[in-house]
Design an enzyme around this catalytic site. Structure first.
Site, PDB file in Angstrom:
ATOM      1  N   SER A  86     -84.416 -17.166   7.934  1.00 18.88           N
ATOM      2  CA  SER A  86     -82.933 -16.808   7.230  1.00 18.88           C
ATOM      3  C   SER A  86     -83.195 -14.863   6.517  1.00 18.88           C
ATOM      4  CB  SER A  86     -82.334 -18.093   6.349  1.00 18.88           C
ATOM      5  OG  SER A  86     -82.177 -18.338   6.163  1.00 18.88           O
TER       6      SER A  86
ATOM      7  N   THR B 268     -81.725 -25.688   2.419  1.00 18.15           N
ATOM      8  CA  THR B 268     -82.066 -25.713   3.374  1.00 18.15           C
ATOM      9  C   THR B 268     -82.761 -26.937   2.567  1.00 18.15           C
ATOM     10  OG1 THR B 268     -84.091 -25.902   5.027  1.00 18.15           O
ATOM     11  CG2 THR B 268     -84.519 -24.945   2.932  1.00 18.15           C
TER      12      THR B 268
ATOM     13  N   LYS C 206     -79.004 -30.244   0.096  1.00 20.51           N
ATOM     14  CA  LYS C 206     -78.289 -29.976   0.722  1.00 20.51           C
ATOM     15  C   LYS C 206     -77.149 -30.933  -0.178  1.00 20.51           C
ATOM     16  CE  LYS C 206     -79.556 -28.434   5.470  1.00 20.51           C
ATOM     17  NZ  LYS C 206     -79.390 -28.260   6.754  1.00 20.51           N
TER      18      LYS C 206
ATOM     19  N   ASN D  59     -74.911 -26.635   3.062  1.00 13.19           N
ATOM     20  CA  ASN D  59     -75.857 -25.955   3.503  1.00 13.19           C
ATOM     21  C   ASN D  59     -75.843 -24.312   3.110  1.00 13.19           C
ATOM     22  OD1 ASN D  59     -74.537 -24.608   6.216  1.00 13.19           O
ATOM     23  ND2 ASN D  59     -76.410 -24.193   7.109  1.00 13.19           N
TER      24      ASN D  59
END
Length: 280
Positions: A21, A65, A69, A90
């Protein structure tokens, strides 16, 4: 209301060192000309409430992650429909009126399948019955599926998916891994961990009638199921496309406040994000 002065973002999870990410988001904000920072932080489920409460007004949002969640879902003052259906958030937008929760995994799956030439379908298969399977089921419903076979080791694990299916108008059929035969299906979505052990005979049986395989794993590639699809000369793709598109939807959230409004020069932003992770 968004915080215009807030420029900090992070991805949280446990583990989180593997997350791509930061590369994806950094590429997006550079393409958009935004001087925002996006880092990663290891946060356990137990520590999540304290860490969230400690964020200052400089924080714009978070990507979440596993195993956070569900925690992020609970912390959200408002949620989008996909989050409400799946019970998973998320993406947290740290707006002034309380955190707003989104599930961009669903949209990531939809867009990844569309990118593989699947504009719609009436039936499909999911392998695995964990949290990601819930997002996969909603995504398949959005693509038109009204019958989904769920392959799982424990029949009890399928019950939440069957309940969700009843809510969204999808018939969920539970099938054990060791079923002697499977029905033909155009798409299989695998939601198992990358290192999950799958007996070769079971994997081969799934591949023979499995259509296109979208395996949500991208770090442990190829997976046991991907190997089976290769042996059967069937098409298979990793979860990198899902990762890319769910991240683009997260960027939309952080920039515009929601998932519906496209970014300025979005095709360029997406290309820069893809370049940032291809070849890693």
């Amino acid at each position: 209301m968004l915080r215009p002065e807030a420029t900090r973002l992070e991805v949280w999870g446990d583990p989180v060192a593997h997350s791509r990410s930061p590369q994806l988001h950094a590429a997006a904000y550079q393409a958009l000309g935004l001087d925002w920072t996006y880092d990663r932080r290891r946060v356990t489920a137990a520590d999540f409430p304290r860490e969230l409460a400690g964020l200052s007004d400089r924080w714009r949002g978070l990507s979440l992650t596993m195993p956070l969640k569900g925690r992020a879902f609970q912390a959200s003052a408002r949620r989008d429909r996909r989050a409400e259906l799946t019970g998973a958030v998320n993406t947290l937008l740290l707006a002034g009126d309380g955190p707003r929760g989104f599930n961009t995994d669903v949209g990531g799956i939809v867009r990844a399948l569309e990118g593989e030439g699947v504009p719609g379908l009436d039936r499909a298969r999911i392998v695995g019955a964990g949290a990601t399977a819930m997002s996969a089921l909603v995504a398949l419903s959005e693509l038109g599926a009204n019958r989904v076979e769920v392959v799982a080791r424990r029949s009890a694990a399928i019950e939440p998916l069957a309940g969700l299916g009843a809510t969204i108008g999808v018939e969920v059929i539970g099938v054990p891994f060791d079923a002697p035969a499977h029905t033909e299906t155009p798409v299989t979505i695998a939601t198992l961990p990358g290192d999950a052990a799958v007996p070769a005979a079971a994997a081969d049986a799934l591949a023979q009638r499995g259509g296109l395989l979208l395996d949500v794993v991208y770090g442990h590639w190829p997976t046991a199921l991907a190997d089976a699809w290769e042996r059967a000369d069937r098409p298979a793709t990793s979860g990198l496309g899902m990762l890319l598109h769910q991240a683009l939807l997260q960027v939309r959230v952080f920039v515009t406040g929601g998932t519906d409004e496209a970014l300025e020069n979005e095709s360029l932003v997406l290309a820069e994000m893809q370049s940032a992770v291809v070849g890693d």
